[in-house]
Design an enzyme around this catalytic site. Structure first.
Site, PDB file in Angstrom:
ATOM      1  N   LYS A 226       0.751  -1.106  -0.057  1.00 24.69           N
ATOM      2  CA  LYS A 226       0.030  -0.110   0.148  1.00 24.69           C
ATOM      3  C   LYS A 226       0.995   1.196   0.025  1.00 24.69           C
ATOM      4  CE  LYS A 226      -3.253   2.584   2.754  1.00 24.69           C
ATOM      5  NZ  LYS A 226      -4.021   2.899   3.880  1.00 24.69           N
ATOM      6  N   GLU A 275      -7.637  12.585  12.274  1.00 20.65           N
ATOM      7  CA  GLU A 275      -6.631  11.422  12.674  1.00 20.65           C
ATOM      8  C   GLU A 275      -5.707  11.659  13.738  1.00 20.65           C
ATOM      9  OE1 GLU A 275      -5.884   9.084   9.514  1.00 20.65           O
ATOM     10  OE2 GLU A 275      -4.659   7.813  10.554  1.00 20.65           O
TER      11      GLU A 275
HETATM   12  C1  LIG Z   1      -4.300  10.806   3.257  1.00 22.03           C
HETATM   13  C2  LIG Z   1      -5.420  11.319   3.455  1.00 22.03           C
HETATM   14  O1  LIG Z   1      -6.320  10.696   4.574  1.00 22.03           O
HETATM   15  C3  LIG Z   1      -6.234   9.258   5.007  1.00 22.03           C
HETATM   16  C4  LIG Z   1      -6.963   9.278   6.295  1.00 22.03           C
HETATM   17  C5  LIG Z   1      -8.015   8.472   6.135  1.00 22.03           C
HETATM   18  C6  LIG Z   1      -8.531   7.867   5.079  1.00 22.03           C
HETATM   19  C7  LIG Z   1      -7.646   7.883   3.941  1.00 22.03           C
HETATM   20  C8  LIG Z   1      -8.171   7.032   3.042  1.00 22.03           C
HETATM   21  O2  LIG Z   1      -9.236   6.276   2.863  1.00 22.03           O
HETATM   22  O3  LIG Z   1      -7.513   7.036   1.801  1.00 22.03           O
HETATM   23  C9  LIG Z   1      -6.216   8.306   4.102  1.00 22.03           C
HETATM   24  O4  LIG Z   1      -5.422   7.223   4.409  1.00 22.03           O
HETATM   25  C10 LIG Z   1      -5.664  12.887   3.400  1.00 22.03           C
HETATM   26  O5  LIG Z   1      -6.914  13.133   4.079  1.00 22.03           O
HETATM   27  O6  LIG Z   1      -4.895  13.707   2.872  1.00 22.03           O
END
Ligand SMILES: C=C(O[C@H]1C=CC=C(C(=O)O)[C@@H]1O)C(=O)O
Ligand SMILES: [Mg+2]
Length: 472
Positions: A226, A275
């Site tokens: 990932k 987060e």
């Molecule tokens: C990298 C980001 O979100 C992360 C946090 C939650 C969900 C995410 C997703 O579903 O891709 C990302 O991992 C951003 O908001 O720039």
């Protein structure tokens, strides 16, 4: 160092002067007093004339904690391009506490009062510097001169003052009186409606979409699992952006996120991130796995259906599972017990819903908050899996410089309690120019156009706070 909730400030200054002379070095007096609750944004704006470029704002989700810092009484920063910056900061903070705070007498029952460091870190100290982020070091933490803490409806004012051997008593008292005046504010900050025009430029969209294609190919070939790829948009406004309006709007709209600002000269890094990276309170650890996303519905029913779809979507569950695995593995050595739910729940913000797994632990003695940050950053919610490979891939594939986007931002007190969030849903403001950032977790089944759409949703909290259009 002496910290007290009573009005013993003068005695503390006398003690500090005596100690400073005896040791021939500065001593920190951190005076804390309970005050009538005031509006944190009023306090922030009150500091504009004297402290512009040296202020911070932090609000945790809900009503539990807001802190606002004005002025820099001391700072710890490093431009060290190695991964050692967390322990570098830890060591200097330790030395500061030893040399200044030598008869510590803190009231430990209130969060984020007394001497705390507030600040953040770049995402990747090994990435070549970009001019836009020049003034932001790889790590930048400040001990504020003056700080307002609003904890569960209770207001506290902290005044941090370095007392030097040659200081006079009257000078120290005058300084204190001057600073205390900043807390004499009343009413609430109101932002009112204002039409703001801007031009938006997307940066390297084609390259970003190609990077996703390339990443998915490499993932399918088994090179890694990932990677999170982010993109940037630039906004030019017809006048200087009003940071108070932006913060007021984020506070109103993004109630389930951490709202933050960190000023550095003419630039201000601002955001509303859902987060948490990690919180440590005595031996209790909290971290958050947040990855996997879907939009909010227009009606309650549609919203629930979308939530259900997310909870059952293999691609999003895979994105999420790497985060749960990495965070659980990273903190397991530091914990006596660890509580990680088997299935994710949903966390909803105004614009988006995410898969969410809270991680709780009881820490073993001997591990610090810095150890946790070092082990966790970057989690696969903003880096990828495995960690090192993903960082390399971001350097190679991502057509932009992250700066402090996706880095840890937060506070730590003198007893190693504190909280750091991941600086997502954020932007860098300089006068009438703004850069916004948003990224997506790329796994083997990612479709570039869908990921693009997901970043559009993630840009909306900041766009809306800046007065921009919503694309959904
Ligand atoms: C990298 C980001 O979100 C992360 C946090 C939650 C969900 C995410 C997703 O579903 O891709 C990302 O991992 C951003 O908001 O720039
Ligand atoms: Mg995603």
């Amino acid at each position: 160092m002496v910290t007290t909730l009573q009005d013993t400030f003068k005695q503390n200054i006398l003690n500090a002067l005596e100690q400073a002379k005896k040791k021939n070095k500065s001593v920190l007096v951190s005076h804390v007093e309970k005050i009538q609750p005031i509006d944190p944004l009023q306090f922030y704006s009150q500091g504009e004339e004297a402290f512009l470029g040296e202020r911070f704002f932090w609000k945790a989700p809900g009503h539990n904690l807001t802190i606002v810092g004005l002025g820099k009484e001391d700072k710890i920063s490093t431009d060290d391009h190695t991964n050692n910056r967390f322990h570098y900061i830890e060591n200097i903070w330790k030395q500061l506490k030893e040399s200044y705070i030598n008869n510590i007498n803190l009231d430990r029952s209130h969060q984020a009062t007394g001497p705390i460091l507030f600040g953040g870190f770049s995402f990747d100290p090994l990435k070549e510097k970009d001019q836009k982020w020049d003034t932001f070091s790889e790590a930048n933490l400040m001990l504020p001169k003056l700080m307002y803490t609003l904890e569960e409806g209770n207001g506290f004012l902290t005044i941090n003052q370095l007392v030097y051997p040659n200081d006079s008593f009257s000078h120290c008292i005058k300084h204190y009186d001057e600073l205390k005046n900043y807390a004499s504010v009343s009413g609430h900050f109101s932002c009112g409606f204002q039409e703001i025009e801007y031009r938006m430029e997307e940066k390297n969209t084609r390259e970003w979409l190609d990077a996703i294609k390339q990443a998915t190919k490499q993932i399918r070939r088994g090179e890694f699992n990932k990677v999170v790829l982010a993109r940037e948009v630039s906004l030019s406004f017809n006048k200087t952006v009003d940071i108070y309006r932006v913060l007021a709007s984020l506070i109103e709209e993004q109630t389930s996120s951490y709202i933050f600002s960190f000023e550095k000269g003419r630039q201000c890094f601002v955001g509303a991130t859902p987060e948490r990276l990690v919180k440590k309170e005595k031996d209790q650890l909290l971290s958050t796995c947040l990855a996997g996303s879907i939009k909010r519905g227009q009606t309650v029913k549609e919203d629930e259906q979308l939530g259900l779809e997310l909870l059952n979507d293999p691609k999003n569950l895979e994105e999420h599972a790497f985060v749960v695995k990495m965070i659980s593995d990273a903190v397991s050595d530091c914990c006596e017990t660890l509580d990680v739910p088997k299935e994710p729940a949903l966390l909803k913000t105004k614009n988006i819903q995410h898969l969410y797994t809270p991680v709780k632990g009881k820490m073993k003695p001997g591990f610090s908050l810095w150890d946790l940050i070092e082990k966790l950053h970057p989690t696969p919610a903003l880096g990828g899996y495995p960690k090192e490979k993903a960082i390399e891939k971001i350097r190679e594939l991502e057509p932009m410089h992250r700066g402090w986007y996706a880095g840890p931002i937060g506070w730590i007190d003198a007893n190693d309690n504190g909280e750091f969030a991941v600086a997502l849903r954020s932007g860098l403001i300089e006068d009438d120019q703004v850069s916004l950032y948003a990224g997506c977790g790329i796994v083997k089944d990612s479709v570039p156009e869908r990921e693009y759409y997901e970043t559009q949703i993630k840009l909306n909290p900041m766009l809306s706070a800046l007065g921009g259009t919503i694309h959904e």
